[in-house]
Design an enzyme around this catalytic site. Structure first.
Site, mmCIF file in Angstrom:
data_model
loop_
_atom_site.group_PDB
_atom_site.id
_atom_site.type_symbol
_atom_site.label_atom_id
_atom_site.label_comp_id
_atom_site.label_asym_id
_atom_site.label_seq_id
_atom_site.Cartn_x
_atom_site.Cartn_y
_atom_site.Cartn_z
ATOM 1 N N GLY A 1 4.808 2.915 -4.722
ATOM 2 C CA GLY A 1 5.148 3.283 -3.451
ATOM 3 C C GLY A 1 4.895 2.279 -2.672
ATOM 4 O O GLY A 1 5.174 2.226 -1.314
ATOM 5 N N SER B 1 7.338 -0.292 -16.950
ATOM 6 C CA SER B 1 8.348 0.609 -16.750
ATOM 7 C C SER B 1 9.613 0.002 -16.010
ATOM 8 O O SER B 1 9.372 -0.868 -15.137
ATOM 9 C CB SER B 1 8.169 1.828 -16.223
ATOM 10 N N ARG B 2 10.721 0.518 -15.821
ATOM 11 C CA ARG B 2 11.816 0.200 -15.090
ATOM 12 C C ARG B 2 11.422 1.199 -13.814
ATOM 13 O O ARG B 2 10.767 1.964 -13.786
ATOM 14 C CB ARG B 2 13.094 0.634 -15.786
ATOM 15 N N ALA B 3 12.442 0.800 -12.647
ATOM 16 C CA ALA B 3 11.998 1.634 -11.538
ATOM 17 C C ALA B 3 12.406 3.210 -11.595
ATOM 18 O O ALA B 3 13.122 3.662 -12.528
ATOM 19 C CB ALA B 3 12.859 1.159 -10.391
ATOM 20 N N ASP C 1 7.302 13.068 -7.117
ATOM 21 C CA ASP C 1 6.279 12.606 -8.007
ATOM 22 C C ASP C 1 5.038 13.627 -8.005
ATOM 23 O O ASP C 1 4.626 14.050 -7.136
ATOM 24 C CB ASP C 1 5.547 11.502 -7.610
ATOM 25 N N THR D 1 8.531 -3.293 -12.728
ATOM 26 C CA THR D 1 8.070 -4.487 -13.098
ATOM 27 C C THR D 1 8.973 -4.924 -14.209
ATOM 28 O O THR D 1 9.267 -6.342 -14.327
ATOM 29 C CB THR D 1 6.708 -4.358 -13.584
ATOM 30 N N LYS E 1 2.918 5.830 -1.493
ATOM 31 C CA LYS E 1 2.798 6.786 -2.365
ATOM 32 C C LYS E 1 1.565 7.635 -2.079
ATOM 33 O O LYS E 1 1.669 9.075 -1.829
ATOM 34 C CB LYS E 1 2.995 6.569 -3.800
ATOM 35 N N THR F 1 11.397 5.612 -8.800
ATOM 36 C CA THR F 1 12.165 5.988 -7.512
ATOM 37 C C THR F 1 12.019 4.487 -6.465
ATOM 38 O O THR F 1 12.370 4.804 -5.268
ATOM 39 C CB THR F 1 11.465 7.148 -6.678
ATOM 40 N N SER F 2 11.741 3.144 -7.106
ATOM 41 C CA SER F 2 11.552 2.446 -6.325
ATOM 42 C C SER F 2 12.762 1.388 -6.432
ATOM 43 O O SER F 2 13.453 1.613 -7.424
ATOM 44 C CB SER F 2 10.229 1.554 -6.547
#
Lengths: 494, 494
Positions: B176, B202-204, B264, B211, B296, B206-207
């Site tokens: 967030g 993880s991959r995005a 989420d 990383t 978030k 909702t962003s």
């Protein structure tokens, strides 16, 4: 040539109602617009547009300057082979923010509900968005103001019928009770009494048959508005499928997603019922609420709450709603599934000696309640109209006006499910019984379903049939039978 | 020849992860099994099977004895051109009854959660089913016991790593906060201090960047388990994408559906975080919870509740969880989007004079907390490892071990969004800013996103850039710019 356009090719792929667009991964549109598999894409043709889900083609299925479109999109755009279409990113779905807010306990007002329903109508919500909206509203999480807002939004999203009569009657049964097919009988009685009852019915939502499915085994139901008007002008009543009329088009979209999930949100149910009635131009509606442990409504308290909501929201949208609570502990009649229920309806209307008495009784009760605002003793009038054959004559006339009466045909494949031991039938699991009928192919296969032989209190001997399965496809018969055998307590013999 | 089989043809259609099977409406399988558009169909090949959604072909795209399969299904089955496949009705999804019960307020126990998660893993839930499950769990509607059950179920659904070390460290930031890319810096510091930190990211969700997306602009992240082990054995740490490891495969499936919905569920978030950490073999986890009006987590109370749940559920699944609450009122660093964030990370590690001070500060804080269980003054140690270049050396070594370091490349298309008048920056809408970066193409387009020039309290003059948009495709630049101009208060200048 527009650099962002492609030539349209009809691939002939039926994806049900969600339009799908097929584009090469290496086409200039995907590359310049950044589209990828599952992107939502606005497809434009001559001022018209659809929002489609993108499936990316990685083979030579399409030429370099071609795009494919699934049947739903093709028909919606009125496309012809070779038409040039252009593509855009669809606008973001701002209204889904309201759904997220609702998940976190905020209330939805008129503006929010209208925005959500408007976007659903325009096809901006994917199935997953709609499923999330439905799940968010399920579990009694809409209050009466929200349900009223939802109802208004759903009415506004479609057309609304007007009838040249001051009072227009309607009836509805809150589902969950297999075989409870009173509507064709009630319409025949009420129309025979001289009242106007232009009945639009739905196809099955989560049940093995909707009224429209059952009626379809007796007469055509897929009438357009003009044809429906002609039937009602001539006979005072009709039983047609409401879905082709765009009376409450969003209801139809919600149902498409709700069906495989097998969920019902009470608030959405109230809005669905009342928006359809209001849109159909009704002024007076009788709503039957069957109560039983495996019916849609399980307790008297829940039925009372629902009745209150229906009346309150009805008043707010200009409908006079009368509710009645009935016994929902077991199926009504014998047939479950379109054709099998159609045969029960015919037996009651014809006054056959072996017509299911419970179905007859219920139909007279409901018809009496519908007649009540117009006649001092509605129930007695209903009884006499059914008994003296006027209802049967009226029903035949209605079927003829709808395009010709026909005889229901039960599925050719039949198998019996029998009692494991002697005893008395002590309970019936309506939901599992409905699931058996669905697995057998109902309502898509009109002849599929089951005939129920074991009402509560019946004495049965070991090996005696509890119900007979009917199917049209061997795979479905096998599947239904496997489920029935895996669940031996659907009909409990004590 | 099996009468219920068809020859498989690769159509080369990419439908993302949901397998789609294409069959002629008039083929003997559809007719005998009663399949129709959107039916779920089990496709069998040599003992393997996938559950696919049916798209019906109404043209001559397929021959009479052919069926097509989308790429996801093709790969999952390991199919070859011309293979004969057979078809069945998939079993009914009994576990979805638990989801329905949850909508009506019932609690889900270990058995119920395991059944739901198991069915999701096996691909039995459609996107709509998963969306309904997520919406049902959103809005704080899972209690700690339910979240613990969900976490256990998610761990059990995948593989679990074991490391030859007693203490294995990890960190996580509850998202967030755009640009908050501390992980590569923290891993470098912690590994340089001699601790084991095998970081799967993880991959995005909702962003605009996860990383793993950002790290991918600096080094390969798509390592298999063996390759990851080699990196960690050599360097003590890594930053790789967790999705390829099937550590928490259901998490991946949930994310696929969650992403376009932008929702989420806290409970699902806790389970997602902790199941991934437990599955990665961690024993100690530091979790950063940024708080701000558009982060978030929006309030200190919510952060405290989340921290309590994370610690409590962590304990129940054998993880020592430390939480820290941080300022989440505005983006961290300058870049938002994978490559732009990658450049910020490099600047901090290299000790560049113009490196974003807030990102540096946060990385040291988090690294200090990770080091705390092993070193008396963790924060000072972290500071000195970063300042004296040991972290930078370690980071280069990790990148080399992961397959070779590379330089991030920002998108070639650039446009500035400027202040409408003179003043001081008084608030930043993180969510809308993130949306602008996403519309510009992040994270799919690694170079897309924005560079933020206007932190809280900054004095800006009319016409001065508030942020610079970066894109790789003109359509996306246009789209992001339109959204930015339609929402002039994303960066509020008072």
């Amino acid at each position: 040539m527009n650099h962002a356009s492609l030539r349209l090719r009809r691939l002939g792929i039926d994806t049900y109602r969600q339009p799908v667009v097929y584009m090469r991964a290496d086409c200039h549109v995907c590359r310049s617009e950044g589209f990828e598999a599952l992107s939502l894409v606005e497809v434009h043709l001559d001022g018209g547009k659809v929002i489609a889900v993108l499936n990316v083609v990685t083979s030579d299925l399409l030429a370099h300057d071609e795009a494919g479109l699934s049947e739903a999109g093709w028909v919606a755009l009125g496309a012809r082979e070779g038409d040039r279409v252009s593509f855009r990113h669809p606008p973001t779905i701002e209204s889904f923010g309201h759904v997220r807010a609702k998940m976190y306990g905020q209330r939805l007002g008129v503006a929010e509900m209208s925005a959500v329903i408007g976007d659903i109508r325009e096809g901006r919500y994917s199935d997953a968005h709609i499923a999330a909206f439905l799940a968010t509203c399920a579990g009694n999480r809409l209050d009466v103001t929200e349900v009223t807002a939802l109802t208004h939004a759903m009415i506004d999203a479609g057309d609304r019928l007007r009838w040249p009569a001051k009072q227009v009657f309607d009836k509805h049964c809150v589902g969950g009770l297999p075989g409870n097919r009173t509507t064709p009988i009630v319409v025949a009685i009420v129309a025979a009494a001289g009242l106007i009852i232009p009945k639009t019915s739905s196809r099955a939502l989560t049940s093995p048959a909707g009224t429209a499915d059952t009626m379809e085994t007796l007469a055509p139901v897929d009438l357009d508005l003009a044809a429906m008007r002609r039937v009602v002008e001539r006979e005072g009543g009709c039983v047609v499928w409401g879905g082709s009329m765009r009376l409450s088009p969003v209801d139809d979209l919600l149902i498409r997603v709700e069906k495989p999930l097998d969920i019902d949100s009470e608030g959405q149910m109230v809005a669905s019922i009342l928006s359809t009635k209001a849109a159909a131009g009704s002024t007076h509606v009788v709503i039957d609420i069957p109560v039983g442990p495996t019916a849609k409504v399980r307790t008297a308290a829940a039925a009372a709450g629902l009745a209150r909501d229906l009346s309150e929201v009805g008043r707010a949208v200009g409908l006079q709603v009368a509710t009645m609570v009935s016994d929902g502990r077991q199926p009504v009649g014998r047939g479950i599934g379109p054709a099998l229920e159609g045969l029960d309806v015919l037996a009651v209307l014809r006054g056959d000696a072996d017509a299911p008495p419970d179905l007859r009784q219920r139909a007279v009760d409901v018809a009496g309640a519908v007649l009540a605002p117009a006649f001092p003793d509605g129930r007695r009038l209903a009884e006499s109209i059914l008994a003296d054959g006027r209802a049967w004559a009226k029903f035949q006339a209605i079927c003829a006006a709808q395009g010709g009466m026909r005889e229901p045909t039960p599925g050719a494949l039949r198998r019996e499910v029998v009692a494991a031991h002697d005893g008395v039938v002590s309970s019936v699991d309506n939901r599992r019984l409905a699931r058996v009928a669905k697995l057998a192919g109902a309502p898509r296969a009109l002849g599929a379903g089951l005939r129920f032989h074991a009402p509560l209190g019946a004495r049965v001997a070991r090996g005696q049939p509890l119900y007979t399965l009917f199917a049209e496809a061997p795979g479905e018969m096998e599947y239904a039978l496997a489920y029935a055998l895996a669940h031996p307590h659907i009909v409990e013999v004590a």
